[in-house]
Motif scaffolding. Structure first.
Motif, mmCIF file in Angstrom:
data_model
loop_
_atom_site.group_PDB
_atom_site.id
_atom_site.type_symbol
_atom_site.label_atom_id
_atom_site.label_comp_id
_atom_site.label_asym_id
_atom_site.label_seq_id
_atom_site.Cartn_x
_atom_site.Cartn_y
_atom_site.Cartn_z
ATOM 1 N N LEU A 1 4.333 1.657 -7.465
ATOM 2 C CA LEU A 1 3.674 0.498 -8.116
ATOM 3 C C LEU A 1 1.932 0.977 -8.287
ATOM 4 O O LEU A 1 1.683 1.836 -7.388
ATOM 5 C CB LEU A 1 3.883 -0.319 -7.072
ATOM 6 N N ASP A 2 1.734 0.540 -9.271
ATOM 7 C CA ASP A 2 0.231 0.697 -9.542
ATOM 8 C C ASP A 2 -0.946 -0.163 -8.866
ATOM 9 O O ASP A 2 -0.202 -1.107 -8.488
ATOM 10 C CB ASP A 2 -0.121 0.950 -11.085
ATOM 11 N N PRO A 3 -2.134 0.101 -8.291
ATOM 12 C CA PRO A 3 -2.884 -0.919 -7.906
ATOM 13 C C PRO A 3 -3.004 -2.378 -8.388
ATOM 14 O O PRO A 3 -2.943 -3.137 -7.808
ATOM 15 C CB PRO A 3 -4.100 0.000 -7.659
ATOM 16 N N VAL B 1 2.463 1.783 -3.436
ATOM 17 C CA VAL B 1 1.064 2.431 -4.244
ATOM 18 C C VAL B 1 0.707 3.780 -3.910
ATOM 19 O O VAL B 1 0.950 4.628 -4.888
ATOM 20 C CB VAL B 1 -0.138 1.615 -4.275
ATOM 21 N N LEU B 2 1.033 4.257 -2.638
ATOM 22 C CA LEU B 2 0.490 5.534 -2.351
ATOM 23 C C LEU B 2 1.917 6.599 -2.843
ATOM 24 O O LEU B 2 1.645 7.812 -3.227
ATOM 25 C CB LEU B 2 0.402 5.547 -0.566
ATOM 26 N N ARG C 1 3.420 6.083 -5.330
ATOM 27 C CA ARG C 1 3.385 5.929 -6.799
ATOM 28 C C ARG C 1 4.345 5.017 -7.442
ATOM 29 O O ARG C 1 5.008 5.281 -8.701
ATOM 30 C CB ARG C 1 3.237 7.072 -7.734
ATOM 31 N N ARG D 1 0.731 -1.187 -0.149
ATOM 32 C CA ARG D 1 0.017 0.038 0.030
ATOM 33 C C ARG D 1 0.930 1.440 0.012
ATOM 34 O O ARG D 1 0.412 2.162 -0.574
ATOM 35 C CB ARG D 1 -0.846 0.116 1.143
#
Lengths: 330, 330
Positions: free
Chosen positions: A301-303, A296-297, A299, A293
Motif C-alpha cells: 500500500l502506498d502512503p 506500507v513498509l 509496499r 504502516r
C-alpha cells in the motif's frame, strides 16, 4: 455542594462571587469538556465587555502601565479585569511573578479582578483559551478587560491583537527588543506607547515608529504614539484617552462589529483545525495504524492509500480523494 | 497518445524514458489527484534507491560538492539522480539557478538525472512532495538519489534530514550562517562537511563542531567531520567513503529499516493532518458557515457549539465532544 459544577459556578460568578470566577478560569486553563461547557454557559451572558490588549517586549513596563491604567479606570468608578497571559516559558515565569507582585496594589480593591493565566491542556493553547477567559469576565459583569501578554512572540502578539483595542509598548532604543516580530507588532497596534520616555532616545523612537507607520499601508485609523513614564504615572491619562478615542472610532465607524465578526471567523477556523489535528493524532496510533504502516513498509500500500484508509475510517475521507486542485467556490 | 496519463508515464519511465520521469515529477510538483496516482503507481516499484540529503547555508558550496560527488559515483558505474529542492523563495531563486548551471557538467551524461524541484500545489509542500519525487526516481531504477536543499530553514533541513544519510555542509566561520537553525542541523546530520577548508578558520570550525557534538547527547553513531575543497575536488572521495560507511552502518545495525519505518510514520501523520487541515478550510466557508457565524455573533450559539456543528456536518465530530482531557491509550 458541587463547587466545580460549571453551571453553579457561572451562577455564582454572575452574582458577584470572585472565587467562582477564579474556578471558572481554572477550568478554562485546563481545557477539555469542562472548558467547553464554561464557554457554552458564559457566552450568551456576555457581549458587554470591552477588551484592551497590551503587549511589548519583557521589561518594557507593560505591567506598571497596566497597573496605572487600572488606577485611572477605577477613578471613573468602572470595574475592571486584568488577564496576564503567560505562555509558561521557564524564561519568563520569574518576570511575570514579579509583575504580579506589583499588581498587588489593587489586591484589596473588590472592583479589580486580576489573574495570571497559563495554558495547561486547553486545545489550541492560549490563542483559544484567552477569548474563553475574557468571556468568563464578561459574563461576571466586568465591563473592561485588560489582556496583558509577557512578550512579543507570535502567539503573544496574536493574543493581544485579538482584543478590541491593542496597545503596543516600546521603549527608547526599542528596535532590537522587538526585531523578531516587528511586522507583527505594527500589524496589530491600534496605539503605540513609548514607555520610559524620560530616557535618551525617545524622540528617535518616535521618528522610527512614524517612519514604520508611513511605510505600512493602512486603511484604518493611524495609531497615535503616546509617551509615558509609567513608574511616575506620566502620560497614563493621555493613554487612557487614546484608548477611549479608539473605542469611539471603532463603535461609530461600524468597525467594532466588523472586527469582532472577523475574530469569530478566525476562532471558528482555529477550533475546527485544532479538533481535526487532534483527530489526526488519535487516528495515527494503535493497532489499525500499525497494520497499515506494516502494509506500507511491505509496499503493499502506498502512503497516500494508507492515509485515505485512515481518513475513511474516521469518516473524514472524501469520495474524490485528494482534490487540492479542484476549483473552489471560495 | 495520452502522454500525461500517469500509468503510461510510469511504464515509460521504468523502460528508461527520462522525458517520462520529468513529466512524472511535474505531476508530483503540481499535486492533486494526479500526484497521488503517481505515488500509487511508483511506490510498489521502488525500495531499492538509497537517498542522500545535502543541506547547508546558501553559498556553502553544496551544489559544487554534489556535482563532485556525482563524478565520484559515476566512476563506480552507478547511475544517479539529483533533486535540487527549491522552496521558490524570491531570495534564493537566483542562487539555485546559478547552481543548476554548474550542474550542467553532467548534462550530456545519460547516467545522471538532474532536476530542480519547487512545490506548486502539492498538499503539505516540499516535505510531502520530496518523498514522492524520490519514489519516481526509485521506480525509474536510479539506485542513488541526492536531495540537495538550498538553505538551512526548518523545512529545508527537514527535507534533507528525511534522506537515508544526511550531509550537512558548513564553512570556516560557519556559526553566523546557520545560527537560526543550528539545533536542527545538529539533529539531522549524519556527516558534517567543512567545505572551503583551505580558508582560515577551518580548524576552529572543526573544534566548534566537535564541541557541539559533545554537547548533543546522541545514541547513534557520531557524525564524522570531513574537510573538503569542492572546487578543487579535495576531500570528495573521502566524503563518499564516509557516506558509504554510514550506509553500511545503517544496514548492518538494522537502523536503516527502523529509520525508514519512522519516516513512514511521520509521513502518514503529516498526510492525515494536512488533509484534515484542508478539510477545515473547506468547512469554514460558504452559506452554512455564514449562518453559523451569524448565530454566534447573535450569541444564540457559542463558538465551540458552532465548531461542533461544522465537524458533525463533515462527519468528523465525535459523540463525546471535545475530550482532549480523556485518558489516551497511546
Amino acid at each position: 455542594m458541587r463547587s466545580r459544577d460549571p453551571d453553579a459556578l457561572v451562577s455564582a460568578a454572575v452574582a458577584g462571587d470572585r472565587g467562582a470566577v477564579a474556578r471558572l478560569l481554572s477550568l478554562v486553563e485546563r481545557g477539555g469538556a469542562a472548558a467547553q461547557e464554561v464557554g457554552r454557559l458564559t457566552y450568551p451572558l456576555g457581549g458587554q465587555a470591552y477588551s484592551i490588549g497590551i503587549t511589548g517586549a519583557p521589561g518594557s513596563g507593560k505591567s506598571t502601565l497596566t497597573n496605572r491604567l487600572v488606577e485611572v479606570v477605577r477613578r471613573t468608578g468602572s470595574e475592571v479585569g486584568v488577564l496576564a497571559i503567560d505562555p509558561s516559558s521557564p524564561f519568563t515565569g520569574g518576570a511575570i511573578l514579579g509583575d504580579r507582585v506589583r499588581m498587588q496594589d489593587h489586591a484589596l480593591d473588590a472592583g479589580v479582578y486580576i489573574r495570571s493565566m497559563a495554558t495547561r491542556g486547553h486545545l489550541g493553547g492560549l490563542a483559544l483559551a484567552t477569548p474563553q477567559a475574557i468571556r468568563v469576565l464578561d459574563a461576571a459583569g466586568l465591563p473592561l478587560v485588560f489582556v496583558e501578554t509577557v512578550g512579543v512572540g507570535q502567539v503573544e502578539v496574536e493574543v493581544a491583537g485579538a482584543a478590541d483595542t491593542t496597545v503596543v509598548v516600546v521603549n527608547p532604543g526599542w528596535g532590537d527588543a522587538v526585531q523578531a516580530n516587528k511586522a507583527g507588532l505594527l500589524e496589530v497596534a491600534d496605539i503605540f506607547v513609548i514607555n520610559k520616555a524620560d530616557r535618551p532616545g525617545a524622540q528617535q523612537a518616535r521618528r522610527d515608529l512614524q517612519e514604520a507607520l508611513d511605510y505600512a499601508t493602512r486603511e484604518r485609523h493611524r495609531p497615535p504614539i503616546i509617551e509615558t513614564v509609567a513608574v511616575a504615572g506620566q502620560g497614563v491619562a493621555e493613554l487612557w484617552e487614546a484608548i477611549e478615542g479608539h473605542h469611539s472610532f471603532l463603535a461609530s465607524s461600524g468597525e467594532l462589529e466588523a472586527r469582532r465578526a472577523r475574530r469569530i471567523d478566525d476562532e471558528l477556523r482555529e477550533i475546527v483545525a485544532r479538533r481535526l489535528e487532534q483527530r489526526a493524532h488519535e487516528l495515527c496510533r494503535g493497532e489499525p495504524f500499525a497494520r497499515l504502516r506494516r502494509a506500507v513498509l511491505d509496499r503493499e500500500l502506498d502512503p497516500y492509500g494508507a492515509a485515505e484508509d485512515i481518513l475513511r475510517r474516521a469518516g473524514a475521507g472524501r469520495p474524490g480523494g485528494e482534490d487540492d486542485q479542484e476549483p473552489s467556490d471560495d
